[in-house]
Scaffold this motif. Sequence first.
Motif, mmCIF file in Angstrom:
data_model
loop_
_atom_site.group_PDB
_atom_site.id
_atom_site.type_symbol
_atom_site.label_atom_id
_atom_site.label_comp_id
_atom_site.label_asym_id
_atom_site.label_seq_id
_atom_site.Cartn_x
_atom_site.Cartn_y
_atom_site.Cartn_z
ATOM 1 N N SER A 76 -15.422 -12.343 28.704
ATOM 2 C CA SER A 76 -15.773 -11.110 28.002
ATOM 3 C C SER A 76 -14.636 -10.103 28.119
ATOM 4 O O SER A 76 -13.726 -10.248 28.925
ATOM 5 N N LYS A 77 -14.726 -9.082 27.291
ATOM 6 C CA LYS A 77 -13.780 -7.973 27.358
ATOM 7 C C LYS A 77 -14.501 -6.708 26.927
ATOM 8 O O LYS A 77 -15.544 -6.759 26.269
ATOM 9 N N ILE A 78 -13.968 -5.574 27.313
ATOM 10 C CA ILE A 78 -14.516 -4.293 26.894
ATOM 11 C C ILE A 78 -14.059 -4.062 25.455
ATOM 12 O O ILE A 78 -12.852 -4.002 25.190
ATOM 13 N N ALA A 79 -15.008 -3.963 24.538
ATOM 14 C CA ALA A 79 -14.672 -3.763 23.126
ATOM 15 C C ALA A 79 -14.368 -2.297 22.840
ATOM 16 O O ALA A 79 -13.469 -1.981 22.071
ATOM 17 N N VAL A 80 -15.149 -1.413 23.467
ATOM 18 C CA VAL A 80 -14.962 0.027 23.301
ATOM 19 C C VAL A 80 -15.106 0.661 24.675
ATOM 20 O O VAL A 80 -16.150 0.525 25.312
ATOM 21 N N GLU A 81 -14.041 1.329 25.129
ATOM 22 C CA GLU A 81 -14.113 1.967 26.439
ATOM 23 C C GLU A 81 -15.088 3.142 26.393
ATOM 24 O O GLU A 81 -15.172 3.823 25.372
ATOM 25 N N PRO A 82 -15.820 3.384 27.489
ATOM 26 C CA PRO A 82 -16.753 4.519 27.519
ATOM 27 C C PRO A 82 -16.010 5.835 27.270
ATOM 28 O O PRO A 82 -14.864 6.010 27.679
ATOM 29 N N SER A 83 -16.689 6.731 26.585
ATOM 30 C CA SER A 83 -16.113 8.060 26.361
ATOM 31 C C SER A 83 -17.173 9.099 26.709
ATOM 32 O O SER A 83 -18.343 8.783 26.865
ATOM 33 N N TYR A 84 -16.740 10.331 26.821
ATOM 34 C CA TYR A 84 -17.655 11.414 27.162
ATOM 35 C C TYR A 84 -17.198 12.671 26.452
ATOM 36 O O TYR A 84 -16.073 12.757 25.969
ATOM 37 N N GLU A 85 -18.081 13.638 26.396
ATOM 38 C CA GLU A 85 -17.779 14.939 25.801
ATOM 39 C C GLU A 85 -18.094 16.030 26.792
ATOM 40 O O GLU A 85 -19.057 15.926 27.552
#
Length: 153
Positions: A120-129
């Motif tokens: 597996s791989k991270i498709a979209v890294e977590p983001s925050y606001e």
Amino acid sequence: MANRNEPCLIPELFEALQKEQLAFFSTVDAETGAPFMNAVSWVYALNDETLRIAVDSRSKIIDNIVENPLVSLAVFAAQSTYTISGTARLVSSQLKDVPLKASVIEMTIAGVRDVMFYGSKIAVEPSYEKTYDLQAAQKLDAQIMEALKREKI
């Protein structure tokens, strides 16, 4: 690339930690001995063997590190998930030229491990606001990150 073990930051991780980055910082709870995890974003790789992390000076993280310096940091970068383990110490209880009472923790890296599960791989890294005044948040973030980059704190 799962379960890759390195003694220091790989270039992709070093690069990711040159800017504000969502990470999960784990310490040992000074009162209970249980794992204690916090989300942090003010993390900076000073070099491939040293991280600096800024936290609110009232954070329980500081008491935990004084009692037991063993720590780990989980980071999403380079399409994977890494844990960085090592020892930490408080290097400053108040950053100069920063309006928030922030302390700096310096982490000496003992090892880096790719902990992403097989195939597996991270498709979209977590983001925050930021949920408060965006202009004030950007100014504070810039001040803290610049302070972390200083040779002497």
